[in-house]
Design an enzyme around this catalytic site. Structure first.
Site: not given
Length: 83
Positions: A47, A56
């Site tokens: 969240h 990445h």
């Protein structure tokens, strides 16, 4: 933007252009991924996290909630981080 059918993206998350989500990746509510981010197999972003462009996240890596990641950061296999 490419999302594998077995990736999970909250309807409250934002994905930048060119983002790639592979099988089993999860993006939680109120997270934002900028241009060209990659979430590899079973990687998670919890969240309210923010991933700047080109981040990445390798297979099996996990980012906790409220994490802010700079541009072109690489998280290796199975790594984890918290805010």
């Amino acid at each position: 933007t490419i999302c594998h059918p077995k990736s999970i993206v909250s309807p409250f998350a934002e994905l930048g252009i060119g983002t790639v989500l592979l099988a089993g990746s999860i993006i939680s509510p109120f997270s934002k991924l900028e241009l060209g981010c990659i979430l590899n197999t079973s990687a998670t972003v919890d969240h309210e996290s923010y991933l700047n462009e080109g981040v990445h996240v390798s297979a099996g890596a996990h980012l906790g909630g409220l994490v802010i990641v700079g541009a072109y950061t690489f998280f290796g296999l199975g790594s984890s981080t918290i805010s």
